[in-house]
Design a protein around this motif. Structure first.
Motif, PDB file in Angstrom:
ATOM      1  N   ASP A 150       0.829  -1.209   0.000  1.00  0.00           N
ATOM      2  CA  ASP A 150       0.000   0.000   0.000  1.00  0.00           C
ATOM      3  C   ASP A 150       0.862   1.256   0.000  1.00  0.00           C
ATOM      4  N   ARG A 151       2.177   1.081  -0.186  1.00  0.00           N
ATOM      5  CA  ARG A 151       3.168   2.156  -0.304  1.00  0.00           C
ATOM      6  C   ARG A 151       3.492   2.844   1.021  1.00  0.00           C
ATOM      7  N   GLY A 152       3.005   2.350   2.118  1.00  0.00           N
ATOM      8  CA  GLY A 152       3.327   2.968   3.402  1.00  0.00           C
ATOM      9  C   GLY A 152       4.667   2.483   3.929  1.00  0.00           C
ATOM     10  N   VAL A 153       5.737   2.729   3.178  1.00  0.00           N
ATOM     11  CA  VAL A 153       7.078   2.227   3.488  1.00  0.00           C
ATOM     12  C   VAL A 153       7.838   3.291   4.269  1.00  0.00           C
ATOM     13  N   GLU A 154       8.500   2.886   5.353  1.00  0.00           N
ATOM     14  CA  GLU A 154       9.189   3.868   6.187  1.00  0.00           C
ATOM     15  C   GLU A 154      10.680   3.969   5.904  1.00  0.00           C
ATOM     16  N   ASP A 155      11.254   3.069   5.120  1.00  0.00           N
ATOM     17  CA  ASP A 155      12.691   3.131   4.843  1.00  0.00           C
ATOM     18  C   ASP A 155      12.953   3.432   3.368  1.00  0.00           C
ATOM     19  N   ALA A 156      12.126   4.308   2.789  1.00  0.00           N
ATOM     20  CA  ALA A 156      12.265   4.623   1.363  1.00  0.00           C
ATOM     21  C   ALA A 156      13.620   5.247   1.060  1.00  0.00           C
ATOM     22  N   ALA A 157      14.153   6.069   1.969  1.00  0.00           N
ATOM     23  CA  ALA A 157      15.451   6.699   1.719  1.00  0.00           C
ATOM     24  C   ALA A 157      16.551   5.648   1.639  1.00  0.00           C
ATOM     25  N   GLU A 158      16.520   4.649   2.544  1.00  0.00           N
ATOM     26  CA  GLU A 158      17.518   3.591   2.492  1.00  0.00           C
ATOM     27  C   GLU A 158      17.368   2.741   1.238  1.00  0.00           C
ATOM     28  N   VAL A 159      16.133   2.494   0.829  1.00  0.00           N
ATOM     29  CA  VAL A 159      15.900   1.727  -0.398  1.00  0.00           C
ATOM     30  C   VAL A 159      16.485   2.467  -1.598  1.00  0.00           C
ATOM     31  N   ALA A 160      16.314   3.795  -1.643  1.00  0.00           N
ATOM     32  CA  ALA A 160      16.840   4.569  -2.768  1.00  0.00           C
ATOM     33  C   ALA A 160      18.361   4.477  -2.848  1.00  0.00           C
ATOM     34  N   ARG A 161      19.038   4.410  -1.696  1.00  0.00           N
ATOM     35  CA  ARG A 161      20.497   4.312  -1.705  1.00  0.00           C
ATOM     36  C   ARG A 161      20.979   2.924  -2.103  1.00  0.00           C
ATOM     37  N   ALA A 596       1.052   3.467  14.293  1.00  0.00           N
ATOM     38  CA  ALA A 596       1.563   4.477  13.368  1.00  0.00           C
ATOM     39  C   ALA A 596       1.422   4.046  11.912  1.00  0.00           C
ATOM     40  N   GLU A 597       1.341   2.728  11.695  1.00  0.00           N
ATOM     41  CA  GLU A 597       1.180   2.226  10.330  1.00  0.00           C
ATOM     42  C   GLU A 597      -0.082   2.752   9.656  1.00  0.00           C
ATOM     43  N   TRP A 598      -1.119   3.033  10.466  1.00  0.00           N
ATOM     44  CA  TRP A 598      -2.384   3.458   9.868  1.00  0.00           C
ATOM     45  C   TRP A 598      -2.256   4.807   9.161  1.00  0.00           C
ATOM     46  N   VAL A 599      -1.342   5.656   9.610  1.00  0.00           N
ATOM     47  CA  VAL A 599      -1.263   7.009   9.053  1.00  0.00           C
ATOM     48  C   VAL A 599       0.055   7.247   8.331  1.00  0.00           C
ATOM     49  N   ARG A 600       0.823   6.201   8.063  1.00  0.00           N
ATOM     50  CA  ARG A 600       2.085   6.397   7.361  1.00  0.00           C
ATOM     51  C   ARG A 600       1.803   6.829   5.923  1.00  0.00           C
ATOM     52  N   PRO A 601       2.422   7.926   5.475  1.00  0.00           N
ATOM     53  CA  PRO A 601       2.127   8.414   4.116  1.00  0.00           C
ATOM     54  C   PRO A 601       2.666   7.476   3.050  1.00  0.00           C
ATOM     55  N   ALA A 602       1.976   7.425   1.922  1.00  0.00           N
ATOM     56  CA  ALA A 602       2.414   6.607   0.789  1.00  0.00           C
ATOM     57  C   ALA A 602       3.586   7.287   0.091  1.00  0.00           C
ATOM     58  N   VAL A 603       4.526   6.493  -0.392  1.00  0.00           N
ATOM     59  CA  VAL A 603       5.699   7.020  -1.090  1.00  0.00           C
ATOM     60  C   VAL A 603       5.721   6.457  -2.508  1.00  0.00           C
ATOM     61  N   PRO A 604       6.206   7.247  -3.485  1.00  0.00           N
ATOM     62  CA  PRO A 604       6.280   6.770  -4.880  1.00  0.00           C
ATOM     63  C   PRO A 604       7.499   5.876  -5.077  1.00  0.00           C
ATOM     64  N   LEU A 605       7.339   4.585  -4.891  1.00  0.00           N
ATOM     65  CA  LEU A 605       8.475   3.667  -4.935  1.00  0.00           C
ATOM     66  C   LEU A 605       9.092   3.553  -6.317  1.00  0.00           C
ATOM     67  N   GLU A 606       8.302   3.749  -7.386  1.00  0.00           N
ATOM     68  CA  GLU A 606       8.862   3.585  -8.725  1.00  0.00           C
ATOM     69  C   GLU A 606       9.959   4.598  -9.008  1.00  0.00           C
ATOM     70  N   GLY A 607       9.908   5.750  -8.378  1.00  0.00           N
ATOM     71  CA  GLY A 607      10.885   6.788  -8.668  1.00  0.00           C
ATOM     72  C   GLY A 607      12.150   6.696  -7.852  1.00  0.00           C
ATOM     73  N   LEU A 608      12.312   5.667  -7.047  1.00  0.00           N
ATOM     74  CA  LEU A 608      13.503   5.579  -6.200  1.00  0.00           C
ATOM     75  C   LEU A 608      14.762   5.362  -7.017  1.00  0.00           C
ATOM     76  N   ALA A 609      14.717   4.533  -8.058  1.00  0.00           N
ATOM     77  CA  ALA A 609      15.886   4.290  -8.909  1.00  0.00           C
ATOM     78  C   ALA A 609      15.392   3.758 -10.247  1.00  0.00           C
ATOM     79  N   PRO A 610      15.780   4.380 -11.342  1.00  0.00           N
ATOM     80  CA  PRO A 610      15.368   3.861 -12.651  1.00  0.00           C
ATOM     81  C   PRO A 610      15.857   2.435 -12.846  1.00  0.00           C
TER      82      PRO A 610
END
Length: 655
Positions: A150-161, A596-610
């Motif tokens: 559902d895109r409520g991922v909290e480690d998006a910055a680490e995934v991008a790296r 906190a999972e209920w209100v975690r904002p959705a992040v655009p995972l497709e744009g993390l790395a081409p």
């Protein structure tokens, strides 16, 4: 592996062969089979080097064998929208693409689950960490990854790296459905309320992504099923928090006691099932902490909430604005109200912990006498000389940048301060060094002048004759709390540790000896227990649900700081019984349905790395399948080589 890796492997194999042959010819007794033994050892060492270089073997089976399906197993996936839950949609999508292969279910941890067993699972992880699942997929040799979430991922910055290094082609299937409703994300009530007096209960409403259902939302606060009050706030934009305050008068149990306040959000569709709870001790005013400031500045303003949060008792502040003139400090409607000197003296006489800020040569004699008589005292000296009520003598004020030393010295509060991150914490602006450290005194932390100067104590603490005292040697501790972030954490942990040490005697602060650190915790969090002063002791904790059935019965060993934790419980209201020696302690606690999972904002995972960049950067590692170390065969071969050499050595007379 690259050409350089292969060259290194060949050189290492030659070195291992030469070394093994030399040892068997020159260091071992002569005899039969020495070349064979040397060859076995050289092969074993070469295999170890090959595993360290981390080559990748062919995945086999075509492109489909290099695809992994990752399914979000966090709590937020159980939210129902558009007639179905995100989990139900996710299971269908994962089974369709898994093609019978196991699915990696991720959240707080990663585990492979057979595709046909997914429907039997319930999403319950309180966090959503995607990176461990991506690493597991890369370790298995996957080249393409389908993430069903559902895109409520909290480690998006680490995934991008990490994504370019993992060399994964990422595909995301969003199963969130329609927007989730707004939720009550915050609820903050005072730890204590005087019977019959109103208190302020603060709340925060957060709206996840999606269209709002109404222009305004109503928060309803109840106690024992009776409505105490309600307040309306404008519906916040997605990702933002709208805050408000409810001024209510909690019911007062006979003789005083804990009262549970339940808050729920209500919009046009009705009340929300994700309620929040808070406990308030209602009764006669207990003796708590009194701060007396002779030189008012920002220090008392930030120290007052830190001590209140650490001890859970009222903290009153009195500020001297002129000779013989005093006003109340702190927040709320009473702040700035004038008080008489007699009222300040009376408050000091009843205080369990007294804080004296700005004491110097011009301090009234009654303040010095109160400091000498206080059983528990914190003193902020404002002049050189003897510090009232303590054996400490301080020197002149030295202005400089005094930075925190990251090494925590040995002290009774060291366990509370261990692992403190001091990087980025602003320096103190001045320090008063003691003329001598009294016998038995200790420093919670130390500071350095500049970054390389000698260290000096940040504060001194000690005890004797039934008294405990703390002398604050620095100035402008408040800058840490004002700065926010890690600096604020350092401020809170320092004063919470010192306040806990001062109040470790149960007679000092009202409350049970054994109790939960927080009586209301969100779903999925561990329950923390504290019994200050009983480190190493065992406590038996029994928890019963609202029907009286036992849901937990365990014995805890208290850590060095007098705390222990128990596993998460399902949402509900419970009653606990804690046995410490011959004493029994009972009380209520609550596990909220909210997380906190209920209100975690959705992040655009497709744009993390081409995908192209990921494959280009990581093809050398993952393009040829799974790493060799993930296969059991090289480890079995290594074990066989070592066992064969050892067996033949014994058989041929070598030790």
């Amino acid at each position: 592996m690259s050409a350089t890796d292969w060259i290194l492997l060949v050189l290492a194999a030659a070195s291992f062969a030469a070394g093994a042959l030399y040892l068997y010819r020159n260091r071992e007794a002569p005899g039969r089979g020495r070349p064979l033994l040397a060859a076995l050892r050289a092969l074993a060492l070469t295999l170890v080097a090959l595993l360290l270089l981390d080559p990748h073997r062919s995945a086999g089976g075509g492109a489909d064998a290099r695809q992994a399906v990752l399914l979000d197993g966090s709590l937020s996936m159980s939210a129902a929208t558009d007639g179905a839950t995100a989990w139900e949609r996710g299971v269908a999508a994962a089974r369709d693409r898994a093609d019978g292969a196991p699915v990696l279910v991720f959240g707080a941890a990663v585990r492979p689950v057979p595709a046909d067993s997914l429907e039997a699972l319930t999403p319950a992880a309180p966090v959503t960490r995607l990176l461990p699942a991506l690493k597991a997929a890369a370790e298995l040799g996957a080249r393409r990854v389908l993430v069903v979430t559902d895109r409520g991922v909290e480690d998006a910055a680490e995934v991008a790296r990490w994504l370019p290094r993992l060399g994964l082609e990422l595909e995301v299937r969003d199963v969130a459905g329609g927007g989730r409703p707004p939720m009550l994300a915050e609820l903050d009530a005072p730890a204590w309320a005087e019977a019959g007096e109103p208190v302020d209960v603060r709340f925060g409403v957060r709206a996840p992504a999606g269209e709002p259902r109404a222009d305004s939302l109503t928060v309803v606060l109840r106690a024992g099923g009776r409505e105490l009050g309600r307040a309306a706030v404008a519906t916040p934009v997605p990702g933002r928090v709208a805050t408000g305050t409810l001024r209510v008068t909690p019911p007062a149990p006979g003789g005083g006691g804990l009262v549970r306040l339940d808050a729920a959000l209500q919009d046009a569709t009705g009340p929300s099932p994700w309620s929040r709870s808070a406990y308030v001790r209602v009764g006669p005013r207990p003796a708590g902490v009194v701060i007396v400031s002779l030189l008012p500045d920002q220090e008392p303003r930030f120290l007052q909430p830190a001590l209140a949060g650490a001890l859970g008792v009222p903290v009153a502040a009195y500020l001297r604005v002129a000779e013989g003139r005093w006003v109340r400090g702190g927040a709320g409607g009473d702040a700035g109200a004038p008080v008489s000197e007699a009222a300040v003296r009376a408050a000091l006489a009843e205080a369990r912990v007294a804080v004296f800020h700005g004491t110097g040569s011009d301090a009234p004699s009654w303040v010095s006498a109160a400091a000498a008589a206080a059983r528990r005292a914190v003193v902020f000296p404002a002049a050189e000389g003897a510090v009232p009520g303590t054996p400490v003598v301080v020197g002149a004020r030295v202005e400089a940048d005094w930075y925190l030393d990251p090494d925590v010295p040995a002290s009774p509060v060291a366990p509370h301060l261990a692992g403190l991150e001091t990087a980025g914490v602003p320096p103190l602006t001045a320090l008063r060094s003691p003329a001598a450290v009294p016998e038995g005194a200790w420093a919670p932390l130390r500071v350095r002048r500049g970054t390389r100067g000698p260290s000096a104590p940040l504060a001194l603490a000690g005890e004797g004759a039934g008294r405990r005292w703390v002398v604050a040697l620095g100035e402008d501790y408040w800058r840490w709390a004002f700065r926010g972030g890690q600096a604020r954490t350092v401020h809170l942990r320092l004063w919470a540790a010192l306040a806990g040490w001062l109040a470790r005697d149960p007679a000092v602060v009202d409350g049970d000896v054994v109790e939960p650190v927080r009586r209301a915790v969100p779903r999925g969090e561990e329950m923390a227990w504290r019994a200050p002063g009983f480190a190493g002791d065992t406590v038996r904790v029994q928890v019963a649900d609202s029907a009286g059935g036992t849901v937990m019965d365990t014995t805890l060993v208290l850590a060095r700081d007098g705390t222990a934790v128990t596993p998460p419980l399902m949402p509900g209201h419970y009653a606990y019984r804690a046995a410490l020696g011959d004493q029994q302690y009972t009380g209520p606690l609550t596990v909220e349905p909210f997380a906190a999972e209920w209100v975690r904002p959705a992040v655009p995972l497709e744009g993390l790395a081409p995908a192209g960049a990921a494959l280009a950067n990581g093809a050398a590692r993952t393009g040829r399948g799974a790493p060799l170390r993930s296969s059991p065969w090289p480890w079995l071969a290594l074990l066989l080589l070592l066992a064969t050499e050892w067996t033949l050595r014994r058989r041929w007379g070598l030790r």
